[in-house]
Design a protein around this motif. Structure first.
Motif, PDB file in Angstrom:
ATOM      1  N   LEU A 157       0.867  -1.172   0.000  1.00 19.12           N
ATOM      2  CA  LEU A 157       0.000   0.000   0.000  1.00 19.12           C
ATOM      3  C   LEU A 157       0.900   1.217   0.000  1.00 19.12           C
ATOM      4  O   LEU A 157       1.824   1.307   0.806  1.00 19.12           O
ATOM      5  N   GLN A 158       0.638   2.131  -0.914  1.00 18.14           N
ATOM      6  CA  GLN A 158       1.504   3.301  -0.973  1.00 18.14           C
ATOM      7  C   GLN A 158       0.689   4.539  -1.316  1.00 18.14           C
ATOM      8  O   GLN A 158      -0.289   4.455  -2.057  1.00 18.14           O
ATOM      9  N   GLY A 159       1.073   5.653  -0.737  1.00 19.59           N
ATOM     10  CA  GLY A 159       0.368   6.889  -1.012  1.00 19.59           C
ATOM     11  C   GLY A 159       1.294   8.079  -0.872  1.00 19.59           C
ATOM     12  O   GLY A 159       2.290   8.030  -0.136  1.00 19.59           O
ATOM     13  N   GLU A 160       0.998   9.126  -1.619  1.00 21.99           N
ATOM     14  CA  GLU A 160       1.796  10.345  -1.529  1.00 21.99           C
ATOM     15  C   GLU A 160       0.891  11.555  -1.675  1.00 21.99           C
ATOM     16  O   GLU A 160      -0.106  11.510  -2.397  1.00 21.99           O
ATOM     17  N   TYR A 161       1.254  12.618  -0.986  1.00 25.17           N
ATOM     18  CA  TYR A 161       0.535  13.877  -1.091  1.00 25.17           C
ATOM     19  C   TYR A 161       1.549  14.985  -1.341  1.00 25.17           C
ATOM     20  O   TYR A 161       2.592  15.041  -0.679  1.00 25.17           O
ATOM     21  N   PHE A 162       1.257  15.833  -2.333  1.00 23.76           N
ATOM     22  CA  PHE A 162       2.132  16.978  -2.607  1.00 23.76           C
ATOM     23  C   PHE A 162       1.311  18.251  -2.678  1.00 23.76           C
ATOM     24  O   PHE A 162       0.165  18.231  -3.137  1.00 23.76           O
ATOM     25  N   ILE A 163       1.918  19.332  -2.235  1.00 24.39           N
ATOM     26  CA  ILE A 163       1.282  20.641  -2.411  1.00 24.39           C
ATOM     27  C   ILE A 163       2.333  21.601  -2.955  1.00 24.39           C
ATOM     28  O   ILE A 163       3.486  21.588  -2.506  1.00 24.39           O
ATOM     29  N   ARG A 164       1.943  22.386  -3.961  1.00 22.36           N
ATOM     30  CA  ARG A 164       2.898  23.329  -4.556  1.00 22.36           C
ATOM     31  C   ARG A 164       2.372  24.751  -4.437  1.00 22.36           C
ATOM     32  O   ARG A 164       1.197  24.997  -4.712  1.00 22.36           O
ATOM     33  N   ASP A 165       3.249  25.641  -4.020  1.00 25.53           N
ATOM     34  CA  ASP A 165       2.936  27.066  -3.965  1.00 25.53           C
ATOM     35  C   ASP A 165       3.831  27.797  -4.946  1.00 25.53           C
ATOM     36  O   ASP A 165       5.045  27.625  -4.903  1.00 25.53           O
ATOM     37  N   GLU A 166       3.217  28.622  -5.796  1.00 22.32           N
ATOM     38  CA  GLU A 166       4.028  29.383  -6.744  1.00 22.32           C
ATOM     39  C   GLU A 166       3.631  30.850  -6.698  1.00 22.32           C
ATOM     40  O   GLU A 166       2.463  31.187  -6.502  1.00 22.32           O
ATOM     41  N   ASP A 167       4.616  31.688  -6.874  1.00 19.09           N
ATOM     42  CA  ASP A 167       4.398  33.110  -6.784  1.00 19.09           C
ATOM     43  C   ASP A 167       5.264  33.796  -7.825  1.00 19.09           C
ATOM     44  O   ASP A 167       6.484  33.620  -7.806  1.00 19.09           O
ATOM     45  N   GLY A 168       4.656  34.536  -8.734  1.00 21.41           N
ATOM     46  CA  GLY A 168       5.465  35.196  -9.754  1.00 21.41           C
ATOM     47  C   GLY A 168       4.594  35.750 -10.864  1.00 21.41           C
ATOM     48  O   GLY A 168       3.469  36.188 -10.632  1.00 21.41           O
ATOM     49  N   ASP A 169       5.125  35.686 -12.084  1.00 24.91           N
ATOM     50  CA  ASP A 169       4.400  36.216 -13.240  1.00 24.91           C
ATOM     51  C   ASP A 169       4.340  35.192 -14.357  1.00 24.91           C
ATOM     52  O   ASP A 169       5.259  34.401 -14.531  1.00 24.91           O
ATOM     53  N   VAL A 170       3.244  35.236 -15.090  1.00 22.53           N
ATOM     54  CA  VAL A 170       3.122  34.386 -16.270  1.00 22.53           C
ATOM     55  C   VAL A 170       2.950  35.293 -17.477  1.00 22.53           C
ATOM     56  O   VAL A 170       2.141  36.223 -17.455  1.00 22.53           O
ATOM     57  N   ILE A 171       3.748  35.035 -18.515  1.00 21.08           N
ATOM     58  CA  ILE A 171       3.544  35.759 -19.772  1.00 21.08           C
ATOM     59  C   ILE A 171       3.199  34.762 -20.865  1.00 21.08           C
ATOM     60  O   ILE A 171       3.555  33.583 -20.771  1.00 21.08           O
ATOM     61  N   MET A 172       2.494  35.227 -21.876  1.00 22.36           N
ATOM     62  CA  MET A 172       2.216  34.396 -23.042  1.00 22.36           C
ATOM     63  C   MET A 172       3.227  34.811 -24.103  1.00 22.36           C
ATOM     64  O   MET A 172       2.990  35.750 -24.870  1.00 22.36           O
ATOM     65  N   ASP A 173       4.357  34.136 -24.096  1.00 24.21           N
ATOM     66  CA  ASP A 173       5.476  34.549 -24.943  1.00 24.21           C
ATOM     67  C   ASP A 173       5.163  34.290 -26.413  1.00 24.21           C
ATOM     68  O   ASP A 173       5.045  33.143 -26.836  1.00 24.21           O
ATOM     69  N   ASP A 174       5.036  35.368 -27.198  1.00 22.29           N
ATOM     70  CA  ASP A 174       4.778  35.216 -28.627  1.00 22.29           C
ATOM     71  C   ASP A 174       5.903  35.823 -29.446  1.00 22.29           C
ATOM     72  O   ASP A 174       5.754  36.097 -30.630  1.00 22.29           O
ATOM     73  N   GLY A 175       7.017  36.070 -28.783  1.00 23.39           N
ATOM     74  CA  GLY A 175       8.168  36.628 -29.483  1.00 23.39           C
ATOM     75  C   GLY A 175       8.125  38.152 -29.554  1.00 23.39           C
ATOM     76  O   GLY A 175       9.090  38.781 -29.949  1.00 23.39           O
ATOM     77  N   SER A 176       7.023  38.754 -29.180  1.00 22.34           N
ATOM     78  CA  SER A 176       6.916  40.211 -29.258  1.00 22.34           C
ATOM     79  C   SER A 176       7.518  40.845 -28.003  1.00 22.34           C
ATOM     80  O   SER A 176       7.801  40.168 -27.026  1.00 22.34           O
ATOM     81  N   ALA A 177       7.679  42.164 -28.054  1.00 18.14           N
ATOM     82  CA  ALA A 177       8.295  42.878 -26.942  1.00 18.14           C
ATOM     83  C   ALA A 177       7.338  42.996 -25.757  1.00 18.14           C
ATOM     84  O   ALA A 177       7.766  43.077 -24.610  1.00 18.14           O
ATOM     85  N   SER A 178       6.042  43.025 -26.034  1.00 17.50           N
ATOM     86  CA  SER A 178       5.103  43.180 -24.925  1.00 17.50           C
ATOM     87  C   SER A 178       4.009  42.114 -24.989  1.00 17.50           C
ATOM     88  O   SER A 178       2.906  42.359 -25.454  1.00 17.50           O
TER      89      SER A 178
END
Lengths: 301, 399
Positions: B270-291
């Motif tokens: 019997l095996q089990g695992e629990y994970f929790i992730r916290d992330e803090d920052g910025d997400v951009i939709m990189d399309d190669g443009s400057a903005s």
């Protein structure tokens, strides 16, 4: 300054005295080696056995409790010849204890001390789980066991020189009673010489070599492969021409296959202790051979 | 007195025996062959709402295909070092790729329970993470591994571990990692942007039960972690890209049972695992443009799995696994978050997996697996047939 120097020497000497009085921690892979180490080491060793007579020494999990034991061991005593290849190397790698690595004084392989049987000419998995260094079930020949006992006693003395005389004395005592027992067993076992036995797994080769017993067949279709009913039927046909004395199996093997073959052939199935703790009253290596011979002699018509 | 003693012990060490049995292969070479057939019920593209997928994450290929074929070479380098290299050979979109999965050295003679590993290795986070795919009890990784690590967390760096000299097994350790591979991304902080702490404790209960409990924590400075991009009609491809701080905490346990400790007939795990992730920052939709489009991102993703595997007779095993995930992500621009796949779409991913396998010998295994996969809104039925075979000397497996 001079005083300090003397204090340091004194502390060092105390440290050494203390360590020489402390018992050697012995980690035995199988119960037969635990028993031998206890017999030879007396109260100067603290022995743990990684396995019991009810566990298949080929298939042991590299459990956390075993890692903790290897971590604190001064000496590993194992069968070797790849019997423990599925778990011991993992314990050694995880324990962080260089004293007990292969090639170190703290690593003792019984199979390394004697002439091995069943060394294969070629290695091919289609022949089953064969061991390149030969058959590892070396403790079942009391003559070879005697050689192993001498080597193990020497090893204890090397690792713990302050108690060397103690180990030698215990070995002399053991050796004397073992020689006597060997003569006794040899006489008792005379009716078994030349007998034919069906085994579950090829773990009796050294015992057979000692007494001149012939292996009439194996319940395992190939070494290490689980028993199949198709193979049992084939085996039955093969055994009809010249029925063997008995079908033998050990405490760690399922009795089902042996009993089934016994049912369809009328050949008696006998459970043998195989190692120390494998049957009631089998408390050391002497009683192991006493009981094994007793059970085999009982089935002689 | 001191001098005499040390001389005596030196002599005794020199005297110790003997010819050591030679390994039949040096170095050990082992090969894993893995082939599969998969049938999907749902043709839409795989996603895990609320999780940015990366690495090898996905439900795999449909139809007949090769799985994870591995070639591993290992040996003691000398009396101080052990070394191992594992390559995974896989087909990706018709091209054969050789991936360096592991390439590490490990000390063996430091003593006092200490060992150091360096190179590329499976991180000691969690329980399953250190196991090779061929040793898994199911065809695929638990969903939480897929969601957080892209199947498995592999990185380059240094690991140090210490086993305590106690009756109960206790190991503590840490890793300093380059942090270039998913889910770190970017090798920030001069190529030492990720680190791990872990502790394991374990023992036996009687002769039939063994257990292990683990705690682990991973953190990384993430620089430009990318996840599968997509193109809108007539527009440039947009690749969701995250930069910021990421932390994963996990707890894992495994319990094994075998009657009298003899696993060859019957055994249970019997095996089990629990994970929790916290992330803090910025997400951009990189399309190669400057903005490019951008949003702040404050994410929390967690999940667990529980699995049981039972060998009811020699050769045959059956298993059951349940997966559950949840994401709660916030940002200044919900639309951009949604485009990056970080909107949970009001869905909590779940999966139930059943498997049965047959091992003719300990080197060969055939497996049938069925999964009811609710990773995303549309439920999927996945049927997989797999063979996993190992050639060469069999390495010992971890607990």
């Amino acid at each position: 300054m001079r005083l300090n120097y003397r204090i340091i020497l004194l502390v060092l000497a105390m440290g050494l005295t203390k360590s020489s009085l402390a018992a050697l921690n012995v980690f035995a892979c199988e119960p037969e080696w635990a028993s031998l180490a206890e017999t030879l080491g007396g109260d100067r060793v603290k022995v743990v056995s990684a396995t019991t007579a009810y566990q298949d020494p080929h298939r042991i999990e590299a459990r956390p409790s075993l890692i903790a034991k290897v971590r604190r061991a001064d000496l590993l005593v194992c069968s070797g010849a790849e019997l423990e290849i599925g778990w011991l190397p993992m314990l050694q790698r995880q324990a962080g204890n260089p004293k007990v690595l292969r090639g170190q004084p703290g690593y003792f392989e019984a199979a390394d001390q004697i002439e091995r049987l069943g060394i294969p000419d070629s290695l091919d998995r289609s022949m089953g789980d064969i061991h390149a260094s030969g058959n590892p079930h070396v403790h079942l020949d009391p003559r070879r066991l005697s050689t192993i006992a001498t080597a193990l006693s020497d090893r204890l003395a090397n690792l713990d020189p302050t108690n060397a005389d103690y180990y030698r004395k215990r070995h002399d005592e053991f050796s004397q009673s073992w020689e006597e027992a060997l003569q006794r067993w040899k006489t008792r076992a005379l009716p078994l010489v030349g007998a034919r036995l069906v085994v579950h797994h090829q773990d009796w080769e050294y015992f057979f070599d000692w007494l001149g017993i012939i292996r009439a067949g194996s319940l395992e279709p190939k070494p290490g492969l689980p028993v199949s009913s198709g193979h049992i039927v084939k085996l039955k046909k093969r055994l009809q021409q010249e029925p063997p004395l008995a079908i033998i199996y050990t405490a760690y093997q399922s009795p089902r296959a042996a009993k089934r073959l016994s049912q369809i052939t009328g050949i008696p199935a006998v459970e043998l202790p195989y190692t120390v703790g494998g049957a009631e009253g089998v408390v050391d290596l002497f009683t192991l051979f006493d009981e094994t011979l007793k059970r085999l002699l009982e089935v002689i018509p | 007195m001191f001098l005499r003693l040390s001389l005596a012990s030196a002599v005794s060490l020199a005297l110790t025996t003997n010819a050591i049995a030679v390994d039949s292969f040096n170095p050990e070479i082992s090969l894993i062959l893995d082939g599969r057939y998969s049938a999907f019920d749902n043709e839409s593209e795989y996603e895990l709402p609320g999780f940015m997928l990366g690495g090898e994450a996905g439900r795999g290929e449909e139809g007949l295909h090769l799985g994870h074929n591995e070639l591993a070479i290992s040996a003691n380098v000398d009396d101080l070092f052990y070394g191992k290299l594992t390559t995974a050979i896989a087909d990706h979109e018709g091209e054969t790729e050789v991936e360096l999965e592991e390439a590490f050295i490990e000390t063996q003679a430091l003593g006092n329970g200490l060992s150091i590993r360096a190179g590329r290795f499976f991180s000691a986070i969690g329980y399953l993470n250190q196991q090779h795919g061929h040793a898994w009890d199911f065809v695929d990784a638990p969903l939480i591994y897929r969601g957080l690590f892209g199947e498995q967390l592999i990185d380059d760096g240094v690991q140090i571990g210490w086993v305590a000299p106690t009756d109960i097994y206790l190991q503590v350790g840490g890793e300093l990692l380059r942090g270039e591979r998913f889910p770190a991304g970017g090798a920030s902080n001069d190529g030492k942007g990720a680190s791990t702490l872990f502790a394991k404790i374990g023992g036996d209960i009687g002769v039939s039960h063994a257990w292990q409990l683990g705690l682990s924590h991973w953190r990384a400075d993430v620089e430009n972690r990318t996840s599968g991009g997509h193109a809108h009609e007539g527009e440039a491809e947009e690749v969701p890209t995250f930069s910021g701080d990421s932390r994963v905490s996990g707890i894992d346990f495994v319990w094994k049972w075998a009657p009298r400790g003899n696993a060859s007939e019957r055994n249970f795990k019997l095996q089990g695992e629990y994970f929790i992730r916290d992330e803090d920052g910025d997400v951009i939709m990189d399309d190669g443009s400057a903005s490019p489009e951008a949003t702040t991102y404050d994410g929390e993703q967690k999940g667990w799995y529980l699995q049981a595997v039972y060998q009811f007779m020699p050769r045959w095993r059956v298993g059951l696994r349940y997966d559950w995930l949840e994401a709660d992500n916030k940002g200044s621009d919900e639309e951009v978050l949604a485009e990056a796949g970080l909107d949970d779409e009001g869905h909590t991913p779940e999966r139930v997996t059943l498997m049965a396998d047959y091992s003719h010998s300990e080197y060969s295994r055939l497996r049938l697996q069925y999964a009811k996969d609710d990773s995303y809104e549309e439920s999927d039925d996945i049927l997989t047939l797999q063979f996993v075979m190992s050639l060469g000397p069999h390495g010992a497996h971890k607990f």
